[in-house]
Write a protein that holds these residues in place. Structure first.
Motif, PDB file in Angstrom:
ATOM      1  N   SER A   1      24.085  46.572 -33.773  1.00 19.64           N
ATOM      2  CA  SER A   1      22.974  45.630 -33.951  1.00 19.64           C
ATOM      3  C   SER A   1      21.628  46.336 -33.814  1.00 19.64           C
ATOM      4  O   SER A   1      20.691  46.036 -34.543  1.00 19.64           O
ATOM      5  CB  SER A   1      23.077  44.497 -32.917  1.00 19.64           C
ATOM      6  OG  SER A   1      23.038  45.043 -31.595  1.00 19.64           O
ATOM      7  N   SER A   2      21.492  47.303 -32.906  1.00 16.47           N
ATOM      8  CA  SER A   2      20.223  47.999 -32.691  1.00 16.47           C
ATOM      9  C   SER A   2      20.209  49.265 -33.539  1.00 16.47           C
ATOM     10  O   SER A   2      21.102  50.097 -33.445  1.00 16.47           O
ATOM     11  CB  SER A   2      20.051  48.358 -31.215  1.00 16.47           C
ATOM     12  OG  SER A   2      21.060  49.241 -30.814  1.00 16.47           O
ATOM     13  N   THR A   3      19.200  49.374 -34.383  1.00 13.97           N
ATOM     14  CA  THR A   3      19.092  50.508 -35.306  1.00 13.97           C
ATOM     15  C   THR A   3      17.870  51.356 -35.024  1.00 13.97           C
ATOM     16  O   THR A   3      17.450  52.114 -35.892  1.00 13.97           O
ATOM     17  CB  THR A   3      19.040  49.992 -36.748  1.00 13.97           C
ATOM     18  OG1 THR A   3      17.920  49.108 -36.886  1.00 13.97           O
ATOM     19  CG2 THR A   3      20.329  49.266 -37.132  1.00 13.97           C
ATOM     20  N   SER A   4      17.273  51.250 -33.867  1.00 15.56           N
ATOM     21  CA  SER A   4      16.090  52.035 -33.565  1.00 15.56           C
ATOM     22  C   SER A   4      16.484  53.483 -33.310  1.00 15.56           C
ATOM     23  O   SER A   4      17.465  53.755 -32.612  1.00 15.56           O
ATOM     24  CB  SER A   4      15.370  51.474 -32.333  1.00 15.56           C
ATOM     25  OG  SER A   4      16.217  51.543 -31.211  1.00 15.56           O
ATOM     26  N   PRO A   5      15.759  54.453 -33.865  1.00 14.54           N
ATOM     27  CA  PRO A   5      16.091  55.867 -33.617  1.00 14.54           C
ATOM     28  C   PRO A   5      15.913  56.218 -32.146  1.00 14.54           C
ATOM     29  O   PRO A   5      15.082  55.648 -31.436  1.00 14.54           O
ATOM     30  CB  PRO A   5      15.099  56.614 -34.506  1.00 14.54           C
ATOM     31  CG  PRO A   5      14.640  55.620 -35.512  1.00 14.54           C
ATOM     32  CD  PRO A   5      14.659  54.294 -34.817  1.00 14.54           C
ATOM     33  N   ILE A   6      16.698  57.183 -31.714  1.00 11.84           N
ATOM     34  CA  ILE A   6      16.679  57.548 -30.304  1.00 11.84           C
ATOM     35  C   ILE A   6      15.346  58.171 -29.905  1.00 11.84           C
ATOM     36  O   ILE A   6      14.836  57.931 -28.800  1.00 11.84           O
ATOM     37  CB  ILE A   6      17.858  58.496 -29.988  1.00 11.84           C
ATOM     38  CG1 ILE A   6      17.869  58.848 -28.503  1.00 11.84           C
ATOM     39  CG2 ILE A   6      17.836  59.727 -30.864  1.00 11.84           C
ATOM     40  CD1 ILE A   6      19.068  59.654 -28.075  1.00 11.84           C
ATOM     41  N   TYR A   7      14.746  58.948 -30.803  1.00  7.99           N
ATOM     42  CA  TYR A   7      13.511  59.632 -30.425  1.00  7.99           C
ATOM     43  C   TYR A   7      12.304  58.706 -30.446  1.00  7.99           C
ATOM     44  O   TYR A   7      11.314  58.985 -29.769  1.00  7.99           O
ATOM     45  CB  TYR A   7      13.294  60.855 -31.320  1.00  7.99           C
ATOM     46  CG  TYR A   7      14.305  61.937 -31.015  1.00  7.99           C
ATOM     47  CD1 TYR A   7      14.186  62.748 -29.896  1.00  7.99           C
ATOM     48  CD2 TYR A   7      15.417  62.113 -31.834  1.00  7.99           C
ATOM     49  CE1 TYR A   7      15.123  63.714 -29.597  1.00  7.99           C
ATOM     50  CE2 TYR A   7      16.358  63.082 -31.545  1.00  7.99           C
ATOM     51  CZ  TYR A   7      16.210  63.881 -30.433  1.00  7.99           C
ATOM     52  OH  TYR A   7      17.150  64.831 -30.123  1.00  7.99           O
ATOM     53  N   HIS A   8      12.387  57.616 -31.172  1.00  6.63           N
ATOM     54  CA  HIS A   8      11.336  56.604 -31.058  1.00  6.63           C
ATOM     55  C   HIS A   8      11.390  55.943 -29.689  1.00  6.63           C
ATOM     56  O   HIS A   8      10.336  55.641 -29.091  1.00  6.63           O
ATOM     57  CB  HIS A   8      11.493  55.557 -32.167  1.00  6.63           C
ATOM     58  CG  HIS A   8      11.106  56.063 -33.513  1.00  6.63           C
ATOM     59  ND1 HIS A   8      10.944  55.221 -34.597  1.00  6.63           N
ATOM     60  CD2 HIS A   8      10.831  57.311 -33.967  1.00  6.63           C
ATOM     61  CE1 HIS A   8      10.593  55.939 -35.662  1.00  6.63           C
ATOM     62  NE2 HIS A   8      10.532  57.202 -35.301  1.00  6.63           N
ATOM     63  N   HIS A   9      12.610  55.728 -29.209  1.00  5.99           N
ATOM     64  CA  HIS A   9      12.756  55.161 -27.862  1.00  5.99           C
ATOM     65  C   HIS A   9      12.252  56.140 -26.801  1.00  5.99           C
ATOM     66  O   HIS A   9      11.577  55.743 -25.837  1.00  5.99           O
ATOM     67  CB  HIS A   9      14.221  54.811 -27.615  1.00  5.99           C
ATOM     68  CG  HIS A   9      14.493  54.251 -26.261  1.00  5.99           C
ATOM     69  ND1 HIS A   9      14.014  53.023 -25.827  1.00  5.99           N
ATOM     70  CD2 HIS A   9      15.190  54.774 -25.194  1.00  5.99           C
ATOM     71  CE1 HIS A   9      14.398  52.804 -24.591  1.00  5.99           C
ATOM     72  NE2 HIS A   9      15.121  53.844 -24.181  1.00  5.99           N
ATOM     73  N   LEU A  10      12.530  57.436 -26.981  1.00  4.84           N
ATOM     74  CA  LEU A  10      12.040  58.430 -26.025  1.00  4.84           C
ATOM     75  C   LEU A  10      10.518  58.548 -26.064  1.00  4.84           C
ATOM     76  O   LEU A  10       9.881  58.781 -25.028  1.00  4.84           O
ATOM     77  CB  LEU A  10      12.684  59.791 -26.316  1.00  4.84           C
ATOM     78  CG  LEU A  10      14.195  59.878 -26.091  1.00  4.84           C
ATOM     79  CD1 LEU A  10      14.717  61.246 -26.510  1.00  4.84           C
ATOM     80  CD2 LEU A  10      14.536  59.600 -24.625  1.00  4.84           C
ATOM     81  N   LEU A  11       9.931  58.384 -27.215  1.00  4.32           N
ATOM     82  CA  LEU A  11       8.467  58.405 -27.302  1.00  4.32           C
ATOM     83  C   LEU A  11       7.853  57.195 -26.614  1.00  4.32           C
ATOM     84  O   LEU A  11       6.759  57.294 -26.034  1.00  4.32           O
ATOM     85  CB  LEU A  11       8.036  58.460 -28.774  1.00  4.32           C
ATOM     86  CG  LEU A  11       8.336  59.769 -29.514  1.00  4.32           C
ATOM     87  CD1 LEU A  11       7.931  59.652 -30.974  1.00  4.32           C
ATOM     88  CD2 LEU A  11       7.613  60.946 -28.864  1.00  4.32           C
ATOM     89  N   LEU A  12       8.540  56.062 -26.675  1.00  3.70           N
ATOM     90  CA  LEU A  12       8.043  54.889 -25.952  1.00  3.70           C
ATOM     91  C   LEU A  12       8.069  55.126 -24.441  1.00  3.70           C
ATOM     92  O   LEU A  12       7.107  54.774 -23.730  1.00  3.70           O
ATOM     93  CB  LEU A  12       8.891  53.668 -26.319  1.00  3.70           C
ATOM     94  CG  LEU A  12       8.538  52.355 -25.624  1.00  3.70           C
ATOM     95  CD1 LEU A  12       7.097  51.942 -25.958  1.00  3.70           C
ATOM     96  CD2 LEU A  12       9.508  51.246 -26.033  1.00  3.70           C
ATOM     97  N   LEU A  13       9.138  55.761 -23.940  1.00  4.53           N
ATOM     98  CA  LEU A  13       9.180  56.115 -22.522  1.00  4.53           C
ATOM     99  C   LEU A  13       8.107  57.144 -22.180  1.00  4.53           C
ATOM    100  O   LEU A  13       7.509  57.098 -21.088  1.00  4.53           O
ATOM    101  CB  LEU A  13      10.566  56.668 -22.152  1.00  4.53           C
ATOM    102  CG  LEU A  13      11.741  55.690 -22.274  1.00  4.53           C
ATOM    103  CD1 LEU A  13      13.053  56.401 -21.963  1.00  4.53           C
ATOM    104  CD2 LEU A  13      11.538  54.504 -21.325  1.00  4.53           C
ATOM    105  N   MET A  14       7.826  58.062 -23.099  1.00  2.00           N
ATOM    106  CA  MET A  14       6.779  59.052 -22.877  1.00  2.00           C
ATOM    107  C   MET A  14       5.412  58.380 -22.761  1.00  2.00           C
ATOM    108  O   MET A  14       4.572  58.778 -21.941  1.00  2.00           O
ATOM    109  CB  MET A  14       6.770  60.060 -24.029  1.00  2.00           C
ATOM    110  CG  MET A  14       5.785  61.203 -23.872  1.00  2.00           C
ATOM    111  SD  MET A  14       5.735  62.228 -25.342  1.00  2.00           S
ATOM    112  CE  MET A  14       7.413  62.821 -25.415  1.00  2.00           C
ATOM    113  N   LYS A  15       5.184  57.368 -23.563  1.00  2.00           N
ATOM    114  CA  LYS A  15       3.907  56.655 -23.487  1.00  2.00           C
ATOM    115  C   LYS A  15       3.755  55.956 -22.140  1.00  2.00           C
ATOM    116  O   LYS A  15       2.665  55.946 -21.554  1.00  2.00           O
ATOM    117  CB  LYS A  15       3.835  55.637 -24.625  1.00  2.00           C
ATOM    118  CG  LYS A  15       2.600  54.766 -24.589  1.00  2.00           C
ATOM    119  CD  LYS A  15       2.681  53.632 -25.591  1.00  2.00           C
ATOM    120  CE  LYS A  15       1.509  52.679 -25.409  1.00  2.00           C
ATOM    121  NZ  LYS A  15       1.620  51.496 -26.302  1.00  2.00           N
ATOM    122  N   GLU A  16       4.829  55.398 -21.621  1.00  2.00           N
ATOM    123  CA  GLU A  16       4.744  54.667 -20.355  1.00  2.00           C
ATOM    124  C   GLU A  16       4.594  55.628 -19.175  1.00  2.00           C
ATOM    125  O   GLU A  16       3.834  55.353 -18.232  1.00  2.00           O
ATOM    126  CB  GLU A  16       5.988  53.798 -20.177  1.00  2.00           C
ATOM    127  CG  GLU A  16       6.096  52.683 -21.215  1.00  2.00           C
ATOM    128  CD  GLU A  16       7.380  51.905 -21.101  1.00  2.00           C
ATOM    129  OE1 GLU A  16       8.253  52.317 -20.277  1.00  2.00           O
ATOM    130  OE2 GLU A  16       7.558  50.907 -21.827  1.00  2.00           O
TER     131      GLU A  16
END
Length: 252
Positions: free
Chosen positions: A117-132
């Motif tokens: 169901s979730s198709t978000s790339p893994i590195y986009h998720h890691l960049l979101l954690l980097m922003k936080e």
């Protein structure tokens, strides 16, 4: 008196005959000169003149050239491909193709534990954690890169000094595209790679491993202090106090 007149008439006749003879000789000389000029001009004309057969051949060649269609102009696609073929010296790295492959890897590499169901790339998720967290360090699993694009992985292992700066550049562009309102200041994202396919010991290292990315397994018994490596050089003039910042590439 009559005798004198006859004598005078004879003289006049002689003068007229002599004058006519001189004029005739002059005319003959003129004719001879004209004929000589013609004779001298004719070989020059033959030498410098144009042969009628040559004229016909030249006309036929001109007609053939006019009948031939003009060569087609170079297509824009071929010129664009030639413009994009920029390689790094001493490598097989095409900068434009390598950047596109890296961008595709960051944008499309899925997470190994993601559901359908979730198709978000893994590195986009890691960049979101980097922003936080505001810790601008990204760890890249080379196993994922090898499974997604093996040619990119082989280039990373063979030319790490050229590929890693391109990874830094592309991931910074992706981060700026995803979060355009986020202010990083002067900080830049740094990429770290791990989980290489082959692991060597210290004794197995060879001269062919110089300037390549190698994973080493062993036990550390002693360690020297960390020697800092210069990445930027700052220069300032003592007279005008003008300053400049220079990037250090390959220790230069």
């Amino acid at each position: 008196m009559m005798m004198d007149d006859e004598v005078d008439d004879g003289r006049d006749d002689r003068s007229t005959t002599s004058s006519s003879s001189t004029s005739s000789t002059h005319n003959r000389k003129r004719l001879k000169n004209i004929s000589r000029k013609k004779q001298t001009d004719e070989p020059n004309n033959d030498h410098h003149g144009i042969n009628p057969n040559n004229n016909e051949q030249q006309q036929q060649q001109q007609q053939q050239q006019q009948q031939q269609p003009p060569p087609p102009p170079p297509s824009s696609s071929s010129s664009s491909t030639e413009d994009h073929k920029t390689f790094i010296w001493g490598t097989n790295i095409n900068i434009a193709d390598t950047i596109s492959h890296i961008r595709s890897f960051f944008d499309n590499c899925p997470s190994p534990s993601s559901s359908s169901s979730s198709t978000s790339p893994i590195y986009h998720h890691l960049l979101l954690l980097m922003k936080e967290t505001e810790i601008y360090i990204l760890n890249i699993n080379t196993k994922q890169m090898r499974e997604y694009d093996n040619s990119l992985y082989s280039q990373l292992c063979r030319y790490p000094e050229e590929i890693i700066p391109l990874l830094d550049l592309v991931i910074h562009q992706v981060f700026s595209h995803l979060f355009p309102d986020h202010d990083m200041g002067e900080k830049r994202i740094q990429v770290r790679v791990f989980n290489l396919k082959s692991i060597k010991s210290m004794r197995d290292l060879n001269p062919c491993d110089v300037d390549q990315l190698v994973a080493i397994r062993g036990m550390i018994t002693r360690s020297s202090p960390i020697i800092p490596e210069m990445r930027q050089a700052y220069f300032m003039c003592e007279v005008c106090e003008r300053s400049t910042m220079v990037q250090v590439v390959h220790n230069r």
